[in-house]
Design a protein around this motif. Structure first.
Motif, PDB file in Angstrom:
ATOM      1  N   MET A  43     -49.577  23.786  89.524  1.00 34.32           N
ATOM      2  CA  MET A  43     -49.981  25.190  89.381  1.00 34.32           C
ATOM      3  C   MET A  43     -50.879  25.338  88.164  1.00 34.32           C
ATOM      4  SD  MET A  43     -47.603  28.560  88.866  1.00 34.32           S
ATOM      5  CE  MET A  43     -47.102  28.581  90.574  1.00 34.32           C
ATOM      6  N   ARG A  44     -52.023  25.993  88.296  1.00 31.14           N
ATOM      7  CA  ARG A  44     -52.911  26.221  87.181  1.00 31.14           C
ATOM      8  C   ARG A  44     -52.315  27.261  86.248  1.00 31.14           C
ATOM      9  NH1 ARG A  44     -57.089  28.941  88.560  1.00 31.14           N
ATOM     10  NH2 ARG A  44     -58.326  28.346  86.764  1.00 31.14           N
ATOM     11  N   TYR A  45     -52.717  27.172  85.000  1.00 32.26           N
ATOM     12  CA  TYR A  45     -52.288  28.190  84.070  1.00 32.26           C
ATOM     13  C   TYR A  45     -53.444  28.565  83.165  1.00 32.26           C
ATOM     14  CZ  TYR A  45     -51.931  24.493  80.577  1.00 32.26           C
ATOM     15  OH  TYR A  45     -52.205  23.460  79.739  1.00 32.26           O
ATOM     16  N   LEU A  46     -53.437  29.798  82.719  1.00 28.67           N
ATOM     17  CA  LEU A  46     -54.433  30.283  81.782  1.00 28.67           C
ATOM     18  C   LEU A  46     -53.714  30.662  80.507  1.00 28.67           C
ATOM     19  CD1 LEU A  46     -56.277  32.736  84.198  1.00 28.67           C
ATOM     20  CD2 LEU A  46     -56.619  30.287  83.935  1.00 28.67           C
ATOM     21  N   PHE A  73     -39.382  14.401  82.608  1.00 30.49           N
ATOM     22  CA  PHE A  73     -40.478  13.441  82.745  1.00 30.49           C
ATOM     23  C   PHE A  73     -40.065  11.985  82.584  1.00 30.49           C
ATOM     24  CE2 PHE A  73     -42.430  17.334  80.829  1.00 30.49           C
ATOM     25  CZ  PHE A  73     -43.163  17.727  81.939  1.00 30.49           C
ATOM     26  N   GLY A  74     -38.822  11.745  82.170  1.00 34.65           N
ATOM     27  CA  GLY A  74     -38.382  10.380  81.934  1.00 34.65           C
ATOM     28  C   GLY A  74     -38.643   9.955  80.499  1.00 34.65           C
ATOM     29  N   ASN A  75     -38.302   8.722  80.186  1.00 32.95           N
ATOM     30  CA  ASN A  75     -38.386   8.232  78.815  1.00 32.95           C
ATOM     31  C   ASN A  75     -39.723   7.575  78.478  1.00 32.95           C
ATOM     32  OD1 ASN A  75     -35.717   8.961  77.919  1.00 32.95           O
ATOM     33  ND2 ASN A  75     -34.941   7.361  79.270  1.00 32.95           N
ATOM     34  N   SER A 103     -45.625   8.576  81.260  1.00 32.82           N
ATOM     35  CA  SER A 103     -45.118   8.942  82.582  1.00 32.82           C
ATOM     36  C   SER A 103     -46.061   9.920  83.278  1.00 32.82           C
ATOM     37  CB  SER A 103     -43.733   9.586  82.445  1.00 32.82           C
ATOM     38  OG  SER A 103     -43.313  10.125  83.684  1.00 32.82           O
ATOM     39  N   LYS A 104     -46.289   9.703  84.569  1.00 36.25           N
ATOM     40  CA  LYS A 104     -47.113  10.607  85.376  1.00 36.25           C
ATOM     41  C   LYS A 104     -46.254  11.603  86.151  1.00 36.25           C
ATOM     42  CE  LYS A 104     -50.921   8.645  84.118  1.00 36.25           C
ATOM     43  NZ  LYS A 104     -51.824   9.358  83.182  1.00 36.25           N
ATOM     44  N   ALA A 105     -44.963  11.630  85.861  1.00 37.06           N
ATOM     45  CA  ALA A 105     -44.065  12.581  86.523  1.00 37.06           C
ATOM     46  C   ALA A 105     -44.504  14.005  86.218  1.00 37.06           C
ATOM     47  CB  ALA A 105     -42.629  12.357  86.057  1.00 37.06           C
ATOM     48  N   THR A 106     -44.183  14.917  87.107  1.00 39.19           N
ATOM     49  CA  THR A 106     -44.559  16.315  86.939  1.00 39.19           C
ATOM     50  C   THR A 106     -43.333  17.217  86.972  1.00 39.19           C
ATOM     51  OG1 THR A 106     -44.913  16.504  89.330  1.00 39.19           O
ATOM     52  CG2 THR A 106     -46.840  16.028  87.952  1.00 39.19           C
ATOM     53  N   THR A 160     -47.894  17.802  83.863  1.00 41.01           N
ATOM     54  CA  THR A 160     -47.473  16.464  83.464  1.00 41.01           C
ATOM     55  C   THR A 160     -46.919  16.519  82.044  1.00 41.01           C
ATOM     56  OG1 THR A 160     -49.629  15.907  82.525  1.00 41.01           O
ATOM     57  CG2 THR A 160     -49.284  15.418  84.868  1.00 41.01           C
ATOM     58  N   ARG A 161     -46.298  15.419  81.627  1.00 38.64           N
ATOM     59  CA  ARG A 161     -45.770  15.339  80.265  1.00 38.64           C
ATOM     60  C   ARG A 161     -46.886  15.547  79.236  1.00 38.64           C
ATOM     61  NH1 ARG A 161     -41.334  11.751  78.173  1.00 38.64           N
ATOM     62  NH2 ARG A 161     -41.476  11.834  75.913  1.00 38.64           N
ATOM     63  N   GLU A 162     -48.022  14.892  79.463  1.00 34.72           N
ATOM     64  CA  GLU A 162     -49.136  14.992  78.526  1.00 34.72           C
ATOM     65  C   GLU A 162     -49.611  16.431  78.376  1.00 34.72           C
ATOM     66  OE1 GLU A 162     -53.651  13.136  77.842  1.00 34.72           O
ATOM     67  OE2 GLU A 162     -52.456  12.580  79.609  1.00 34.72           O
TER      68      GLU A 162
END
Length: 295
Positions: free
Chosen positions: A1-4, A97-99, A103-106, A266-268
């Motif tokens: 989902m985009r956010y502003l 997101f994991g440790n 991680s590319k988890a969302t 994502t985590r980043e």
């Protein structure tokens, strides 16, 4: 989902806004990022180029309130940013997101109502225990709606048991021998389907069967992992014991389903957003920070 990201700086001045120099007026200056401004299709004016502001690595453009109201009306809901302390955020990131830092988890949520169907293999006592638990969560957490349905075709969440009398495995992608779950999500990182299995041939005691049912159910609410450093009573610990639902567990779930954070991120991006928000609040403690959730 985009956010502003909207930043509202509240300034208090005693002159320049009325003939009464003793009056204090509240001035709201609204900025959005340059990319979003351009996406709306409006050309940059000379005045716009004057009213740029650099915030970290972002270029922000001053816009009138009418612009914000129009964007909000067409594209989504504006929600106040929800700041959290660093300790909470570190725990939350591990669970979501994991440790792994890369991680590319969302971040995933159930957008639509969760509609649970129980196979006949699930004892009535266990159905009641899970639904009491689930409905309690649903009542206390905004945007999380859970109900039981009696027709499988109307459900998006299947719960079933495997035992000596019932050996049909409805979801073979659940590879755990004792119990487990399988969830699916759409391109917007919204959870849309789940199956939860308990294998009672490997979990003999009824209290452990129910505990296992609840523990895996919690994980399906966000495709959650665990934090090895968290207290063993928590459902988000990895301790081999019957857990209690703690106030910290509720805080994590409420935060996950609040709209003061961004979904599908994502985590980043999650870390980047919080970093920018904290810097803004450090530099301007009076700033009001909002996130716009768009379709």
């Amino acid at each position: 989902m985009r956010y502003l990201l909207y930043i509202f700086f509240t300034l208090f001045c005693s002159e320049g806004f009325s003939q009464d120099s003793s009056a204090v007026r509240k001035v709201v200056r609204s900025y959005i990022d340059l990319k979003t401004y351009k996406e709306k299709g409006d050309p940059l004016t000379k005045q716009d180029t004057i009213d740029f502001m650099i915030r970290g690595e972002d270029t922000l453009v001053l816009v009138p309130n009418e612009f914000i109201n129009d964007l909000r009306h067409r594209n989504g809901v504006r929600v106040r940013y929800e700041p959290k302390d660093s300790l909470f955020l570190e725990t939350y990131k591990k669970i979501v997101f994991g440790n792994k830092e890369n991680s590319k988890a969302t971040l995933k949520i159930w957008k639509e109502d969760i509609k649970i169907y129980f196979d006949t293999s699930v004892p009535k006592l266990h159905r009641t225990a899970l639904m009491d638990f689930a409905e309690g969560l649903s009542a206390d957490i905004d945007s999380l709606n859970i109900e039981k349905v009696n027709v499988k075709a109307e459900s998006n969440y299947l719960v079933y048991y495997i035992n000596d009398e019932n050996d049909q495995d409805f979801e073979p992608r659940i590879t755990q021998k004792t119990s487990g779950y399988y969830v699916t999500w759409n391109g917007r990182q919204q959870l849309i389907q789940a199956s939860l299995k308990v294998n009672t041939t490997n979990i003999k005691a009824q209290n452990y069967q129910i505990a296992n049912l609840k523990s895996n159910f919690i994980k399906t609410l966000g495709y959650f992992g665990v934090d090895p450093s968290i207290n063993c009573n928590s459902y988000f610990s990895n301790c081999p014991m019957i857990r209690n639902f703690t106030s910290s567990d509720m805080e994590i779930l409420k935060y996950h389903y609040s709209y003061g954070i961004c979904k599908g991120t994502t985590r980043e991006d999650f870390e980047d957003l919080h970093s920018k928000m904290k810097k803004t609040l450090k530099n301007r403690p009076d700033a009001e920070l909002f996130i716009m959730h768009t379709p």
